[in-house]
Motif scaffolding. Structure first.
Motif, PDB file in Angstrom:
ATOM      1  N   ASP A  89     -38.431   7.151 -18.342  1.00  0.00           N
ATOM      2  CA  ASP A  89     -39.588   6.680 -19.113  1.00  0.00           C
ATOM      3  C   ASP A  89     -39.932   7.697 -20.187  1.00  0.00           C
ATOM      4  O   ASP A  89     -39.753   8.896 -19.981  1.00  0.00           O
ATOM      5  CB  ASP A  89     -40.814   6.506 -18.198  1.00  0.00           C
ATOM      6  CG  ASP A  89     -40.714   5.276 -17.321  1.00  0.00           C
ATOM      7  OD1 ASP A  89     -40.789   4.176 -17.876  1.00  0.00           O
ATOM      8  OD2 ASP A  89     -40.542   5.422 -16.101  1.00  0.00           O
ATOM      9  N   VAL A  90     -40.457   7.214 -21.318  1.00  0.00           N
ATOM     10  CA  VAL A  90     -40.948   8.154 -22.331  1.00  0.00           C
ATOM     11  C   VAL A  90     -42.215   8.849 -21.842  1.00  0.00           C
ATOM     12  O   VAL A  90     -42.516   9.968 -22.260  1.00  0.00           O
ATOM     13  CB  VAL A  90     -41.235   7.479 -23.706  1.00  0.00           C
ATOM     14  CG1 VAL A  90     -39.943   7.118 -24.403  1.00  0.00           C
ATOM     15  CG2 VAL A  90     -42.124   6.268 -23.591  1.00  0.00           C
ATOM     16  N   ASP A  97     -38.269  10.726 -26.127  1.00  0.00           N
ATOM     17  CA  ASP A  97     -36.939  10.221 -26.511  1.00  0.00           C
ATOM     18  C   ASP A  97     -36.810   8.757 -26.099  1.00  0.00           C
ATOM     19  O   ASP A  97     -37.242   8.364 -25.008  1.00  0.00           O
ATOM     20  CB  ASP A  97     -35.824  11.039 -25.843  1.00  0.00           C
ATOM     21  CG  ASP A  97     -35.321  12.142 -26.770  1.00  0.00           C
ATOM     22  OD1 ASP A  97     -35.984  12.409 -27.787  1.00  0.00           O
ATOM     23  OD2 ASP A  97     -34.285  12.744 -26.452  1.00  0.00           O
ATOM     24  N   CYS A  98     -36.133   7.991 -26.947  1.00  0.00           N
ATOM     25  CA  CYS A  98     -36.153   6.537 -26.813  1.00  0.00           C
ATOM     26  C   CYS A  98     -35.034   5.989 -25.918  1.00  0.00           C
ATOM     27  O   CYS A  98     -34.834   4.788 -25.864  1.00  0.00           O
ATOM     28  CB  CYS A  98     -36.061   5.906 -28.192  1.00  0.00           C
ATOM     29  SG  CYS A  98     -34.600   6.459 -29.094  1.00  0.00           S
ATOM     30  N   VAL A 149     -34.908   3.688 -20.377  1.00  0.00           N
ATOM     31  CA  VAL A 149     -36.139   3.508 -21.145  1.00  0.00           C
ATOM     32  C   VAL A 149     -36.165   2.086 -21.717  1.00  0.00           C
ATOM     33  O   VAL A 149     -35.128   1.557 -22.104  1.00  0.00           O
ATOM     34  CB  VAL A 149     -36.187   4.541 -22.296  1.00  0.00           C
ATOM     35  CG1 VAL A 149     -37.388   4.312 -23.194  1.00  0.00           C
ATOM     36  CG2 VAL A 149     -36.187   5.959 -21.736  1.00  0.00           C
ATOM     37  N   ASN A 178     -39.087  -2.773 -31.380  1.00  0.00           N
ATOM     38  CA  ASN A 178     -38.867  -1.502 -30.693  1.00  0.00           C
ATOM     39  C   ASN A 178     -40.239  -0.875 -30.491  1.00  0.00           C
ATOM     40  O   ASN A 178     -40.971  -0.674 -31.463  1.00  0.00           O
ATOM     41  CB  ASN A 178     -37.966  -0.616 -31.572  1.00  0.00           C
ATOM     42  CG  ASN A 178     -37.630   0.717 -30.936  1.00  0.00           C
ATOM     43  OD1 ASN A 178     -38.370   1.250 -30.120  1.00  0.00           O
ATOM     44  ND2 ASN A 178     -36.490   1.272 -31.328  1.00  0.00           N
ATOM     45  N   ILE A 213     -40.908   2.119 -29.470  1.00  0.00           N
ATOM     46  CA  ILE A 213     -40.893   3.586 -29.459  1.00  0.00           C
ATOM     47  C   ILE A 213     -40.715   4.142 -30.880  1.00  0.00           C
ATOM     48  O   ILE A 213     -41.642   4.697 -31.463  1.00  0.00           O
ATOM     49  CB  ILE A 213     -39.772   4.111 -28.530  1.00  0.00           C
ATOM     50  CG1 ILE A 213     -39.947   3.511 -27.121  1.00  0.00           C
ATOM     51  CG2 ILE A 213     -39.829   5.637 -28.447  1.00  0.00           C
ATOM     52  CD1 ILE A 213     -38.776   3.766 -26.188  1.00  0.00           C
ATOM     53  N   CYS A 214     -39.522   3.979 -31.436  1.00  0.00           N
ATOM     54  CA  CYS A 214     -39.145   4.717 -32.645  1.00  0.00           C
ATOM     55  C   CYS A 214     -39.970   4.366 -33.895  1.00  0.00           C
ATOM     56  O   CYS A 214     -40.298   5.268 -34.674  1.00  0.00           O
ATOM     57  CB  CYS A 214     -37.658   4.544 -32.910  1.00  0.00           C
ATOM     58  SG  CYS A 214     -36.644   4.729 -31.414  1.00  0.00           S
ATOM     59  N   LYS A 260     -47.309   3.314 -20.599  1.00  0.00           N
ATOM     60  CA  LYS A 260     -45.889   3.676 -20.621  1.00  0.00           C
ATOM     61  C   LYS A 260     -45.364   3.995 -22.024  1.00  0.00           C
ATOM     62  O   LYS A 260     -44.353   4.671 -22.157  1.00  0.00           O
ATOM     63  CB  LYS A 260     -45.056   2.549 -19.995  1.00  0.00           C
ATOM     64  CG  LYS A 260     -45.368   2.381 -18.495  1.00  0.00           C
ATOM     65  CD  LYS A 260     -44.404   1.444 -17.835  1.00  0.00           C
ATOM     66  CE  LYS A 260     -42.999   1.971 -17.904  1.00  0.00           C
ATOM     67  NZ  LYS A 260     -42.022   1.014 -17.366  1.00  0.00           N
ATOM     68  N   TYR A 261     -46.042   3.483 -23.054  1.00  0.00           N
ATOM     69  CA  TYR A 261     -45.600   3.718 -24.446  1.00  0.00           C
ATOM     70  C   TYR A 261     -46.777   4.235 -25.268  1.00  0.00           C
ATOM     71  O   TYR A 261     -47.212   3.595 -26.219  1.00  0.00           O
ATOM     72  CB  TYR A 261     -45.007   2.419 -25.034  1.00  0.00           C
ATOM     73  CG  TYR A 261     -43.817   1.939 -24.230  1.00  0.00           C
ATOM     74  CD1 TYR A 261     -42.531   2.366 -24.542  1.00  0.00           C
ATOM     75  CD2 TYR A 261     -43.991   1.115 -23.117  1.00  0.00           C
ATOM     76  CE1 TYR A 261     -41.444   1.975 -23.778  1.00  0.00           C
ATOM     77  CE2 TYR A 261     -42.902   0.719 -22.340  1.00  0.00           C
ATOM     78  CZ  TYR A 261     -41.635   1.149 -22.682  1.00  0.00           C
ATOM     79  OH  TYR A 261     -40.558   0.773 -21.921  1.00  0.00           O
ATOM     80  N   PRO A 262     -47.308   5.395 -24.885  1.00  0.00           N
ATOM     81  CA  PRO A 262     -48.590   5.829 -25.462  1.00  0.00           C
ATOM     82  C   PRO A 262     -48.552   6.111 -26.958  1.00  0.00           C
ATOM     83  O   PRO A 262     -49.552   5.861 -27.643  1.00  0.00           O
ATOM     84  CB  PRO A 262     -48.933   7.095 -24.665  1.00  0.00           C
ATOM     85  CG  PRO A 262     -47.649   7.553 -24.053  1.00  0.00           C
ATOM     86  CD  PRO A 262     -46.838   6.310 -23.820  1.00  0.00           C
TER      87      PRO A 262
END
Lengths: 229, 229
Positions: A66-67, A91-92, A119, B121, B123-124, B150-152
């Motif tokens: 998990d990130v 990191d993705c 992830v 996406n 994340i990035c 989980k994706y803050p």
């Protein structure tokens, strides 16, 4: 151009460590599955259902990537199986180095089936081999039937596509034939399983596939004379 | 370490081009919104519904970012608004350079509202400024109420969270209060809109927000004496 060369270097170094990971796994007779998906497609739910159905017969371990947060690792830990959290610190994707560090602290010799939750990302994890034996993509009905066409690399790379949340089919416009054609156009070897982790529908075929792969793995190790035993 | 420094260099160069993009947009009195989400959360559907409701009143243009395919651009093009496809050739996010190239071929002077659909996406894309005026995250009920935890980074960066697919709430375990607390814990300024692009529920509040932001943007340009006109 320098970015491209750097990326090639990174991927080559990653493959070398992935090969090391594969040796570690084979040496301890552990079959490893890399589970990838978009955020929220149901990787953790599939892992929990797999433990519920196979935990009594197969020694399962889980590595959670998990990130941020350890929410999924805690859920899995409640099932009583060994679990290790990799926090990628933003990191993705998981890479082979991260998995290598995790494998070295993990009771591998006691584990026959290692489920690695990557992830949540439908793009980047497809580029990074971990040393796993099989790659599984969890796709889900609410994401839409166009996903193979829009994210072709991921669908090309995997051995199995698990289409989750089929209990939602009555409430959505999802054309399974369009989805299937998209997968098959990219990847003729990929098996597709339709499941609902919520209702349990379709889980038998997935479980049978894992058991078959575990048997094949054992036979292959015997043939190579590897893995002690 | 060298990877980290390279990443810092890349982000710094990106910010410089993002500032150029902002000048281009302000100069043509075009308000730009960067729409981000997981794959399949409903960015394209939100764009189509926004065009349907606002297209008669506001001059809208769309830039579509995808790793592959032009499926979304074709759907948007059928609505009769100017649309430009950015194919990232595998890159997992839009960056300011890609947007800059697109803006230079786009009839910006005829567009008041530019909707930019980023690559799917969670994340990035959060790391790459484009020069947009507002960042909007489309989240969706089937992804689960744990996504802010989980994706803050993504949830921290945006001005608005549109929670889509609320028509599926009766069929899922989604705790809206948990989701809301997660967003607010990371980002006290973000507005949350609950919508269903499928049924149209909740769309008025989203449309009102856009209209309010467009008015504020015009006032701000007048105050600065920018944008000709």
């Amino acid at each position: 151009m320098s970015e491209e060369i750097l990326m090639e270097d990174i991927l080559r170094a990653n493959e070398e460590i992935a090969a090391l990971n594969r040796s570690l796994l084979d040496g301890s007779r552990t079959f490893a599955v890399n589970l990838m998906s978009s955020p929220g497609a149901g990787k953790t739910s599939l892992i929990l259902e797999t433990i519920k159905r196979l935990g009594g017969r197969v020694k399962i371990g889980v590595i959670e990537g998990d990130v941020a947060s350890d929410l999924d690792a805690r859920k899995v830990g409640e099932c009583g199986v060994p679990v290790h959290q990799i926090n990628t610190k933003g990191d993705c994707h998981l890479d082979a180095r991260m998995l290598n560090a995790a494998l070295r602290t993990f009771p591998l010799s006691q584990i026959s089936l290692l489920l690695i939750e990557n992830v949540g990302n439908l793009i980047c994890p497809a580029e990074f081999k971990l040393g796993e034996h099989r790659k599984v993509l969890v796709s889900s009905v609410p994401e839409g039937d166009d996903k193979p066409y829009k994210y072709p690399l991921m669908f090309s790379e995997v051995d199995v596509v698990v289409l989750n949340k089929i209990d939602l089919l009555p409430y959505m416009d999802f054309d399974f034939e369009r989805f299937r054609r998209g997968v098959e156009g990219l990847n003729s070897r990929a098996k597709i399983f339709k499941v609902s982790c919520r209702t349990g529908e379709g889980m038998e075929a997935w479980i049978d596939w894992i058991l078959g792969e575990l048997e094949g793995f054992e036979r292959e190790l015997e043939r190579k004379g590897e893995g002690g035993g």
